[in-house]
Structure formats: structure tokens, C-alpha cells
Design an enzyme around this catalytic site. Structure first.
Site, mmCIF file in Angstrom:
data_model
loop_
_atom_site.group_PDB
_atom_site.id
_atom_site.type_symbol
_atom_site.label_atom_id
_atom_site.label_comp_id
_atom_site.label_asym_id
_atom_site.label_seq_id
_atom_site.Cartn_x
_atom_site.Cartn_y
_atom_site.Cartn_z
ATOM 1 N N SER A 66 -16.152 -9.128 -4.462
ATOM 2 C CA SER A 66 -15.990 -10.541 -4.135
ATOM 3 C C SER A 66 -14.687 -10.850 -3.393
ATOM 4 C CB SER A 66 -16.101 -11.328 -5.443
ATOM 5 O OG SER A 66 -16.061 -12.688 -5.221
ATOM 6 N N ASP A 278 -16.086 -16.752 0.428
ATOM 7 C CA ASP A 278 -15.306 -15.663 -0.155
ATOM 8 C C ASP A 278 -15.897 -14.326 0.309
ATOM 9 O OD1 ASP A 278 -17.557 -15.453 -1.748
ATOM 10 O OD2 ASP A 278 -16.431 -14.996 -3.560
ATOM 11 N N GLU A 372 -18.157 -24.729 -9.930
ATOM 12 C CA GLU A 372 -16.789 -24.504 -10.356
ATOM 13 C C GLU A 372 -15.901 -25.088 -9.263
ATOM 14 O OE1 GLU A 372 -16.303 -20.728 -13.125
ATOM 15 O OE2 GLU A 372 -16.773 -20.120 -11.088
ATOM 16 N N ALA A 373 -14.698 -25.519 -9.655
ATOM 17 C CA ALA A 373 -13.795 -26.095 -8.664
ATOM 18 C C ALA A 373 -13.531 -25.109 -7.524
ATOM 19 C CB ALA A 373 -12.486 -26.496 -9.337
ATOM 20 N N ASN A 374 -13.593 -23.808 -7.837
ATOM 21 C CA ASN A 374 -13.329 -22.787 -6.815
ATOM 22 C C ASN A 374 -14.447 -22.645 -5.785
ATOM 23 O OD1 ASN A 374 -15.387 -21.205 -7.980
ATOM 24 N ND2 ASN A 374 -13.953 -20.107 -9.293
ATOM 25 N N PRO A 501 -6.972 -16.906 -21.096
ATOM 26 C CA PRO A 501 -6.820 -15.545 -20.582
ATOM 27 C C PRO A 501 -7.806 -15.331 -19.446
ATOM 28 C CG PRO A 501 -7.979 -15.524 -22.697
ATOM 29 C CD PRO A 501 -7.643 -16.958 -22.410
ATOM 30 N N SER A 502 -7.348 -14.725 -18.354
ATOM 31 C CA SER A 502 -8.249 -14.464 -17.228
ATOM 32 C C SER A 502 -9.316 -13.459 -17.645
ATOM 33 C CB SER A 502 -7.447 -13.912 -16.059
ATOM 34 O OG SER A 502 -8.298 -13.220 -15.181
ATOM 35 N N THR A 504 -10.746 -11.672 -15.221
ATOM 36 C CA THR A 504 -10.812 -10.716 -14.106
ATOM 37 C C THR A 504 -9.472 -10.059 -13.782
ATOM 38 O OG1 THR A 504 -10.309 -12.387 -12.435
ATOM 39 C CG2 THR A 504 -12.632 -12.092 -12.969
HETATM 40 C C1 16G Z 1 -15.393 -14.630 -11.475
HETATM 41 C C2 16G Z 1 -16.546 -15.568 -11.687
HETATM 42 C C3 16G Z 1 -16.133 -16.986 -11.373
HETATM 43 C C4 16G Z 1 -14.931 -17.358 -12.191
HETATM 44 C C5 16G Z 1 -13.826 -16.357 -12.025
HETATM 45 C C6 16G Z 1 -12.737 -16.640 -13.043
HETATM 46 C C7 16G Z 1 -18.903 -15.229 -11.264
HETATM 47 C C8 16G Z 1 -19.955 -14.876 -10.253
HETATM 48 N N1 16G Z 1 -17.665 -15.230 -10.821
HETATM 49 O O1 16G Z 1 -15.023 -14.581 -10.141
HETATM 50 O O2 16G Z 1 -17.203 -17.797 -11.690
HETATM 51 O O3 16G Z 1 -14.452 -18.618 -11.808
HETATM 52 O O4 16G Z 1 -14.319 -15.063 -12.285
HETATM 53 O O5 16G Z 1 -11.757 -15.675 -12.955
HETATM 54 O O6 16G Z 1 -19.188 -15.490 -12.429
HETATM 55 P P1 16G Z 1 -10.619 -15.607 -14.032
HETATM 56 O O7 16G Z 1 -11.259 -15.403 -15.384
HETATM 57 O O8 16G Z 1 -9.763 -14.474 -13.599
HETATM 58 O O9 16G Z 1 -9.878 -16.909 -13.978
HETATM 59 MG MG MG Z 2 -17.664 -14.033 -4.873
#
Ligand code: 16G
Ligand code: MG
Length: 546
Positions: A66, A278, A372-374, A501-502, A504
Site C-alpha cells: 500500500s 495511495d 476513514e479520514a485517510n 497503538p498503531s 502497522t
Molecule cells: C491500514 C488499514 C487502514 C488503517 C491503517 C491504520 C486497511 C485496508 N488498511 O492501512 O484502514 O487506517 O492501517 O494504520 O484496513 P495504523 O494502525 O498504523 O494507524
Molecule cells: Mg492502500
């Protein structure tokens, strides 16, 4: 069955797991440096095959990371109706990914037994990949994994994530959702777009023009491919098309949203309508600069509001009584929630971050708009709602405004990719709405005014010490953190802040909003300090921006 598993071992030798490496199936799949992912792909190919045997349906494997940097890669699994794979199987994915080489067969047997999978059942897996330099090699590893368990695979090559979701859904609905080909996708969406805009009153060439930032990724390639299907109904200038720039580097939806500025590599004049995708084209945000050079962002919340306004008007005109709701997360700007609740009077739901949560919540309504706001989002129509709309659109006894609204609703359903948020499909819907309403991007922007906001990250020793509740809006641990946030928020007007907590990245995220940018920045900084002190911050103390 034994023979199968012997073959697995032989093939797995070609895709060995680095001993001790532990990775987790995160918010939307595995994501990591591409060098660490060969065994993950092989194993996810196998898991998709098992999932296909279990569901007796086609499953999708998308190789992408992504909006992450080019060096990273990842994989997302797609369930039969094009939705994201269920939580139980996310757990299996993590188990299988982390089994050491000598435990691989046990891990496979474990899943097979728990799910009572008949291994002689046929399996079908669709594979797609983004434009990363590592994607070709990694998708081959996934294909090897499918093959090792005797599954049949179809390699779609370069596609956007939402295109793969779409294809899986088409396949499993025997073509009812559309043709399971990229051409089928382009035809369905572009025909719907043409239907929607054919009677749009104010559609001058100026209004048909849109600048697209493709994030130097797959979205740029695919939108170019689609251009000929759209004829001249939409005129796009595509920037960051991958011909020179680096994927997601200073461009793309995530950069624009977080940095709140235009991407590099794009020439825009004041007032030009622009959007950014993205890296795998499942997110979109819009923006423009005004005559003073000021940047204006129209994020997922503004997109949801525009779509919701449009749908509500059509439902009214069509005389259809369908329940419409908007699903958001804690990141939704307070102004958007206020406007939707108090002016539009629609039902609002707030869920945890991550598309699967929003998607699930949106399924509860006749029409569920989730964003989502993003910029990740789409619209879901219940079966009953779709039927009512189709019936009305084909009802020979109605005419005039009512008929027109029913037909527009019908085309709206077709232009939307209901399987998952889709930058291309969302773009077409937004462009159609603006054309139909004769609305400029500036007019759209004035529906409500965003509260100034700030997002920060804090590094801590172990982000799992933070536990949240109420759709991530309140922290229940560590002790004292929520009280500290509550006290800080009280110091500012129209203020709100939360931490989580993130899912990702190895960080804690901090969000704040308030009546002025200075206040939002100061609040975010103070909350970051509270996190740093109470949740085991590491490295330097967070500093105030500017
Ligand atoms: C991923 C998620 C997105 C979420 C983001 C949060 C999908 C397809 N993508 O990119 O929806 O906003 O993670 O990231 O579910 P974070 O937990 O690091 O803030
Ligand atoms: Mg993506």
C-alpha cells in the site's frame, strides 16, 4: 494427503523462513521489508488454498504494501465476497507465517483439522501485485505456495488491490457482480459513469478536468488504461505515474493527508481540482490551492459527506424510505460528525481503525457509507435496498423527477466497488456527483469547515501497554493516561484528543483537534508527553512542532 505434504516440504525448501523471525498479520495483512517476505508469500499462497478448499470458493492474494515505502512489501488475503479475510483466519495466517521450517507441517495439519478441511476439495486462488520491484518475485512465491497444495491459480499480474477484490467477488457470484477481468471492471464502472453524467447540466470542459496523483504506483497505470473507456466524459492529467518518481515518495494520499500539503511532482494552478491515490489505489483524497496559495484538503470525511448528501437527495426525490448511515473512526474530524449528525440528521457509527471494522458496521444498514479520514471508503447497499432501487428504476408507471432519481441511484450502485474502498471507483463517483450538482471543489469544501488537527507518533518500549475502549476514543491503560488526556483537553476550546497503538508501525499514534492550529499542535504535543511519561517512551522527549 501425505503426498501433498511431502511436496510442500520440498517446495518450502525453496522459500525458507529465516529462523526466529516473527511477523504478524496486522490491520490489513503482513507488511515488512521485502527481503523478509519470501516465506510469507509462499505460506500465504498455501493458506489461501486452504481457505479456498474450506469455503469452496475463489480466494484472492494481493501482493502489496500500500502506502509504505518502495523497499517494503506485504500481502492481503481476500475472502469470497471480496471482503477482507475473517479474524480467525488472520490468526491462522500469523501462526503459519511464524512456524519454524520443522514445524510447518504441524501448523498446516492444525489448521486443516481445526477447520475440518477436505484436502481433496478443489481450490482456486486469484493473485495480483502492485508495481514494487519486489512484487514479481514475491507473487511468484505465492503462486508456488498455491501450487504446492494443489490449488489452481490465476495470475492477474499488475492490478490495484480493489480490482483484485472486485474480481474475486465477480468470480464467486458467477458474474452477477460483473466480469472477472480488468476489462470487465473498466466497462462496468465507465458505463455507469457515463449514465450518471450524461444529463449533467453544467458540465463544461473545465469542470471535466481533474489532476490525478498516482503516487508513482499501480493506480496511475490503471487509470491510464481506463481513460479510453471514459472517452471524453472525464479528462485527467495524471502526475506521478511512475515513469520517473519513486513509489509513495513525497506523494500519494497518505503523504498529502498527513503532511497537509500537495505532493511533489504535480503542477497545479489555483482552483484546479486534484486527487491523490495511495500505492495500491484503495485510498483517495481531494485538494486544491486557493488564489492565496493556501492548501485545502478534502479528506475521507468530506468525501463521505458529499456522497451522503447526494444519496439522501436522490432517495428523497425517488420517494424511497431507506435507512442511510455513515460509519467513521475516531480520526473523523469533529466538524464532519457534527454536520452529519445535526444538519444532515443521519445515523453515525464510530468503529475502531481498519477497513474491516467499518465495512462490517456499514453492512447493518440499508445504505452504509463508510470512510476513514485517510480516504479509504466505499458505500454498501443491502440486498433489499438494491432490489427496491432496481424495481423503481424499471417501474413503467413512474416518470419525471422520481424516475430520474431512481435511474441515478441505479447507476450509482454500478459505479461503486462495494467490496472495498477503491480510489478509481470513488473518484468516478465524486466526479459524477460534482458534475450532476454543478458543484465546484470550493463549493464542496464549504459544506463544513474542518477543525484544525494534528497527528503525531510517540515511540515507546512496548506499545501494547496502551489498551483502548469506546472505538479507540479512550485509553483504559496505562493507569492515569486517560485522566491526563482529559485534563489537557479541558485547557482548549472545541478540543478532543485520543491515543492508540498503531496496527502497522511500532509507534503510538496521537490525534488532537481544537479551535486553532496552535491549540491543536500544543494539545498533541502535551498528550505526546503524557504518553512518553506514562507509557514507557523511548528516545528523546517529544518536542513541540515549529
Ligand atoms: C491500514 C488499514 C487502514 C488503517 C491503517 C491504520 C486497511 C485496508 N488498511 O492501512 O484502514 O487506517 O492501517 O494504520 O484496513 P495504523 O494502525 O498504523 O494507524
Ligand atoms: Mg492502500
Amino acid at each position: 494427503m501425505t503426498a501433498n505434504f511431502e511436496e510442500v516440504l520440498k517446495q518450502s525448501n525453496q522459500h525458507p523462513k529465516p529462523a526466529g523471525l516473527v511477523l504478524e498479520y496486522g490491520t490489513s495483512g503482513f507488511r515488512s521489508n521485502a527481503k523478509q517476505l519470501d516465506h510469507i508469500m509462499f505460506r500465504m499462497g498455501m493458506l489461501a488454498t486452504l481457505r479456498s478448499k474450506k469455503t469452496k470458493a475463489t480466494i484472492g492474494v494481493m501482493v502489496t504494501a500500500s502506502h509504505n515505502p518502495e523497499e517494503d512489501n506485504g500481502v492481503k488475503l481476500v475472502d469470497p465476497m471480496g471482503e477482507m479475510v475473517t479474524p480467525t483466519w488472520e490468526g491462522y495466517a500469523t501462526q503459519l507465517a511464524n512456524a519454524e521450517e520443522e514445524d510447518l507441517l504441524t501448523a498446516l495439519r492444525d489448521i486443516t483439522e481445526k477447520e475440518a478441511i477436505n484436502l481433496s476439495q478443489e481450490a482456486n486462488v486469484f493473485v495480483g501485485k502492485d508495481t514494487r520491484s519486489s512484487s514479481a518475485r514475491l507473487s511468484q512465491a505465492a503462486l508456488d505456495g498455491i501450487n504446492a497444495l494443489g490449488g489452481r491459480s490465476k495470475d492477474y499480474g499488475l492490478v490495484t488491490t480493489p480490482q483484485l477484490h472486485y474480481m474475486v467477488c465477480c468470480q464467486n457470484t458467477q458474474g452477477k457482480y460483473g466480469d472477472a477481468t480488468v476489462e470487465g471492471y473498466y466497462s462496468k464502472l465507465s458505463q455507469a459513469f457515463t449514465q450518471l453524467t450524461k444529463n449533467a447540466s453544467n458540465c463544461t470542459d473545465d469542470q471535466k478536468h481533474l489532476c490525478v496523483d498516482g503516487a508513482n504506483g499501480i493506480g496511475a497505470l490503471k487509470v491510464r488504461e481506463m481513460e479510453s473507456y471514459l472517452k471524453n466524459d472525464l479528462q485527467m492529467s495524471v502526475f506521478n505515474d511512475g515513469s520517473k518518481g519513486k513509489l509513495n515518495f513525497q506523494c500519494g494520499a497518505d503523504f498529502v493527508k498527513v503532511q497537509q500539503k500537495p505532493p511533489a511532482g504535480i503542477e497545479i494552478n489555483p482552483g484546479d481540482r486534484c486527487c491523490s491515490f495511495d500505492g495500491d489505489a484503495d485510498r483517495i483524497v481531494y485538494y486544491y490551492t486557493d488564489s492565496q496559495g493556501l492548501f485545502h484538503l478534502l479528506d475521507g470525511d468530506k468525501i463521505a459527506t458529499l456522497i451522503c448528501t447526494f444519496l439522501k437527495e436522490l432517495l428523497n426525490q425517488a420517494g424511497l424510505d431507506l435507512k442511510i448511515a455513515v460509519v467513521q473512526t475516531a480520526y473523523a474530524n469533529g466538524s464532519s460528525t457534527h454536520y452529519l449528525e445535526n444538519t444532515m440528521k443521519v445515523i453515525i457509527k464510530c468503529t475502531k481503525t481498519g477497513v474491516k471494522h467499518l465495512h462490517h458496521a456499514a453492512q447493518e444498514f440499508d445504505i452504509g457509507v463508510y470512510f476513514e479520514a485517510n480516504g479509504h471508503g466505499t458505500v454498501l447497499f443491502s440486498k433489499a435496498a438494491e432490489e427496491k432501487i432496481h424495481q423503481l428504476a424499471n417501474d413503467g408507471s413512474i416518470s419525471g423527477e422520481r424516475k430520474k432519481a431512481a435511474l441515478l441511484l441505479q447507476s450509482t450502485i454500478s459505479v461503486i466497488n462495494q467490496t472495498v474502498g477503491d480510489a478509481i471507483s470513488d473518484m468516478l463517483l465524486i466526479e459524477a456527483i460534482l458534475a450532476i450538482k454543478g458543484m465546484t471543489v470550493q463549493q464542496w469544501d464549504t459544506i463544513y469547515t474542518d477543525l484544525p488537527n494534528r497527528q503525531l507518533k510517540v515511540k515507546v518500549a512496548d506499545r501494547r501497554v496502551i489498551d483502548t475502549t469506546d472505538a479507540e476514543r479512550r485509553a483504559v491503560s496505562p493507569a492515569g493516561l486517560q485522566d491526563a488526556i482529559d485534563c489537557l483537553v479541558k485547557k482548549y476550546r472545541q478540543a478532543r484528543s485520543f491515543v492508540r497503538p498503531s496496527g502497522t508501525e511500532d509507534v503510538v499514534r496521537v490525534y488532537s483537534e481544537a479551535d486553532t492550529q496552535e491549540s491543536a499542535d500544543a494539545l498533541a504535543h502535551e498528550v505526546s508527553l503524557a504518553v512518553y511519561r506514562l507509557a514507557g517512551g523511548v528516545g528523546d522527549e517529544p518536542k513541540l512542532l515549529h
